[in-house]
Design a protein around this motif. Structure first.
Motif, PDB file in Angstrom:
ATOM      1  N   LEU A   1       0.839  -1.200   0.000  1.00 39.48           N
ATOM      2  CA  LEU A   1       0.000   0.000   0.000  1.00 39.48           C
ATOM      3  C   LEU A   1       0.874   1.250   0.000  1.00 39.48           C
ATOM      4  N   PHE A   2       1.911   1.227   0.827  1.00 43.73           N
ATOM      5  CA  PHE A   2       2.831   2.358   0.929  1.00 43.73           C
ATOM      6  C   PHE A   2       3.571   2.573  -0.396  1.00 43.73           C
ATOM      7  N   ASP A   3       4.076   1.499  -0.995  1.00 45.49           N
ATOM      8  CA  ASP A   3       4.851   1.604  -2.240  1.00 45.49           C
ATOM      9  C   ASP A   3       4.015   2.153  -3.392  1.00 45.49           C
ATOM     10  N   GLU A   4       2.715   1.844  -3.381  1.00 43.20           N
ATOM     11  CA  GLU A   4       1.846   2.250  -4.488  1.00 43.20           C
ATOM     12  C   GLU A   4       1.240   3.638  -4.295  1.00 43.20           C
ATOM     13  N   SER A   5       1.449   4.229  -3.117  1.00 45.13           N
ATOM     14  CA  SER A   5       0.798   5.501  -2.802  1.00 45.13           C
ATOM     15  C   SER A   5       1.785   6.663  -2.856  1.00 45.13           C
ATOM     16  N   CYS A   6       1.267   7.816  -3.246  1.00 44.00           N
ATOM     17  CA  CYS A   6       2.087   9.038  -3.183  1.00 44.00           C
ATOM     18  C   CYS A   6       1.672   9.870  -1.964  1.00 44.00           C
TER      19      CYS A   6
END
Length: 202
Positions: free
Chosen positions: A146-151
């Motif tokens: 989730l963190f990697d895919e979010s800005c």
């Protein structure tokens, strides 16, 4: 509490109890004051016609900061069943915090569904509460994805993921995220550095 109950009685007698703002002040005292009483808070809420979201949030917050975490979830469900008041961006962090502490990951996913349905997925406080819930419930890989895919990130987001990896024994992943944090020019704090040192120890 004795004085508050006297004021509550006067408000009933004078009709001031019908004023939403005044009721919310009673609930605030009962829910978040050191001298308050959560049971009385819940009674006021149950006996109020159409309590506003501010009152619901105060009560939910009070229970989320107490030892009676299950009541946080119960109040949230009562509010939804009531149908007159919808949760807002202040409601979800408290409910997700309770899910995290109770390790209720399935319920956390259901609440995440409510977040998405109501369009609060771009709120940083809710996003961080979701990350914290996932990490606390052992869903570290999901939190990382989730963190990697979010800005949508702030220092709390970085720290949550770094320390989540550390607690699950994945020091290399924690160091990878810390490297990305440096590349993004995000200034670490004490929490970050404790996580980084611990990841080196791992």
């Amino acid at each position: 509490m004795n004085q508050l109950k006297q004021i509550h009685t006067q408000m009933i007698l004078t009709g001031l109890i019908l004023d939403g703002f005044s009721v919310s002040r009673l609930i605030a005292f009962c829910a978040i004051s050191e001298s308050g009483c959560l049971a009385h808070c819940k009674r006021i809420l149950e006996n109020t016609d159409s309590p506003n979201i501010y009152s619901w949030n105060l009560a939910i917050r009070g229970y989320s900061e107490s030892s009676k975490l299950e009541q946080t979830i119960l109040l949230y469900k009562i509010m939804l069943r009531n149908g007159e008041t919808k949760p807002d961006n202040y409601t979800f962090p408290f409910v997700l915090k309770a899910c995290a502490q109770l390790a209720f990951v399935q319920l956390g996913f259901e609440i995440l569904g409510h977040v998405l349905k109501l369009g609060f997925d771009s709120n940083i406080y809710i996003y961080n509460a979701v990350l914290h819930m996932l990490v606390s419930c052992g869903e570290v890989e999901l939190a990382g994805n989730l963190f990697d895919e979010s800005c949508l990130r702030d220092l709390v987001s970085w720290n949550t993921v770094i320390n989540g990896y550390v607690r699950s024994g994945r020091g290399n992943e924690a160091l990878r995220v810390f490297g990305e944090m440096q590349e993004a020019n995000v200034m670490p704090d004490e929490v970050t550095m404790i996580g980084v040192v611990s990841s080196c120890a791992n």
